[in-house]
Design an enzyme around this catalytic site. Structure first.
Site, PDB file in Angstrom:
ATOM      1  N   GLY A  97      -8.868   0.806   4.519  1.00 55.56           N
ATOM      2  CA  GLY A  97     -10.160   0.765   5.212  1.00 55.56           C
ATOM      3  C   GLY A  97     -10.394   1.952   6.138  1.00 55.56           C
ATOM      4  O   GLY A  97     -11.543   2.299   6.434  1.00 55.56           O
TER       5      GLY A  97
ATOM      6  N   ASN B 146      -5.141   2.865  -0.802  1.00 56.78           N
ATOM      7  CA  ASN B 146      -3.817   2.487  -1.322  1.00 56.78           C
ATOM      8  C   ASN B 146      -3.677   0.994  -1.583  1.00 56.78           C
ATOM      9  O   ASN B 146      -2.571   0.476  -1.648  1.00 56.78           O
ATOM     10  CB  ASN B 146      -2.750   2.921  -0.301  1.00 56.78           C
ATOM     11  CG  ASN B 146      -2.904   2.207   1.031  1.00 56.78           C
ATOM     12  OD1 ASN B 146      -4.017   1.871   1.431  1.00 56.78           O
ATOM     13  ND2 ASN B 146      -1.814   1.959   1.721  1.00 56.78           N
TER      14      ASN B 146
END
Ligand code: CO8
Length: 308
Positions: free
Chosen positions: A153, A177
């Protein structure tokens, strides 16, 4: 001039009046009024916002140790600060950065995802949506001055800005990721990235959960510039001046033309997207993956401590 600004912006009046009355020689002190109106500063527990009215540029500094993770409290403060700046028409540009030494933002707060109730999980995701909707559609010029690692985020936050500059430190990484945590990036995460770096690069990056160092991030187009860490803010200010030289209406309409489709898509599917997230995150198998990931972070931290 400052008085005119304050009269237009009624909320600034009490501050201005107290400045006027505090002049020691009893007359209207033009210079102190001017200074009072040139800069404003607002601080909340997790961020500080400095607004310089002479340039029309605000700097938001995230300060939520240890890693500026996107908890519900953090996201709420972020959205309130952004909304305030958005409503102030004299604010044309926003630079986002971190006060923490090595981290821009570590992304979604993994602790808040572990063992959380479906209600809380839904609230958290709604706040992530809100952050993205506000930032991606902002009328202001937004620049991310990425001065540390920025996975998940945190990378989305940077990608939602108009321009990204990263400090050239090989220890910093940025990327979406999610798959390395056993979770899947939401469709609007994916589209924000592919709008920036293209489909194939996004496909590889998301599938492998890639985190890029600054050189790699520049090469793939995930960031627009890399600079020595001590030049980051001045470079961001210079880039901002270039963006602000374009008339606002033309730039804003262009931005909307490029981003509206995906913004509309999430807006239409917000509730379904929340339900999807809650259903996914609260699954036993996903909770297990998250706990394993947290353990891995702890082990990594311990091994760093014992390393010579
Ligand atoms: N949330 C909560 N706590 C975190 C997080 C996080 N994201 N990241 C790190 N922490 C904690 C650590 O556990 C540690 O806690 P403690 O001190 O209690 O042991 C503390 O922060 C400090 O961490 P480090 O020692 O690792 O700090 P470093 O400065 O060495 O490293 C990093 C900082 C690089 C940020 C490193 O902590 C890291 O890699 N963290 C993992 C971050 C990550 O993977 N984030 C992605 C989260 S997923 C996401 O954001 C999108 C979800 C979308 C889901 C869509 C589903 C549909």
């Amino acid at each position: 001039m400052a008085l005119r600004v304050a009269l237009r912006n009624k909320s600034a009046l009490p501050g201005l009046l107290s400045q006027l009355s505090s002049c020691s020689h009893g007359r209207v002190c033009a210079s102190s009024v001017f200074v009072a109106q040139q800069r404003s500063n607002s601080t909340s527990p997790k961020m500080t916002v400095d607004f310089d009215q002479s340039t029309g540029v605000a700097v938001m500094r995230m300060k939520s140790p240890p890693v500026n993770s996107l908890s519900l409290d953090f996201l709420t403060e972020f959205c309130i600060s952004l909304e305030k700046l958005e409503m102030d028409k004299s604010c044309r540009g926003l630079i986002i950065t971190s006060t923490l030494p090595k981290v821009f933002s570590a992304g979604l707060d993994i602790m808040e995802l572990c063992g959380t109730s479906p209600e809380r999980c839904g609230e958290l995701w709604k706040a992530v949506q809100e952050m993205w909707l506000k930032l991606y559609s902002s009328n202001m010029v937004t620049i991310a001055a990425v001065n540390g690692s920025s996975p998940g985020g945190g990378c989305l936050m940077a990608l939602s800005c108009d321009y990204r500059i990263m400090a050239d430190n090989p220890r910093y990484t940025i990327g979406l990721n999610e798959t390395s945590l056993g979770i899947v990036a939401a469709f609007w995460f994916k589209e924000t990235m592919s709008n920036t770096v293209g489909h194939r690069t996004t496909e590889m990056a998301l599938a492998l959960g890639l985190l890029y160092n600054p050189n790699e991030a520049l090469k793939t187009g995930l960031v627009d510039q890399i600079v020595p860490e001590d030049k980051l803010m001045t470079t961001a200010e210079q880039a901002m001046a270039k963006w602000l030289a374009i008339p606002d209406h033309a730039r804003q309409i262009t931005k909307s033309m490029m981003r509206k489709q995906i913004i509309d898509k999430l807006t239409a599917k917000r509730e379904a997207d929340i339900q999807n997230f809650v259903g996914f995150i609260t699954k036993d198998s996903i909770q297990k993956s998250l706990r394993v990931y947290l353990e891995m972070l702890k082990k990594r931290k311990a091994s760093k401590k014992t390393a010579p």
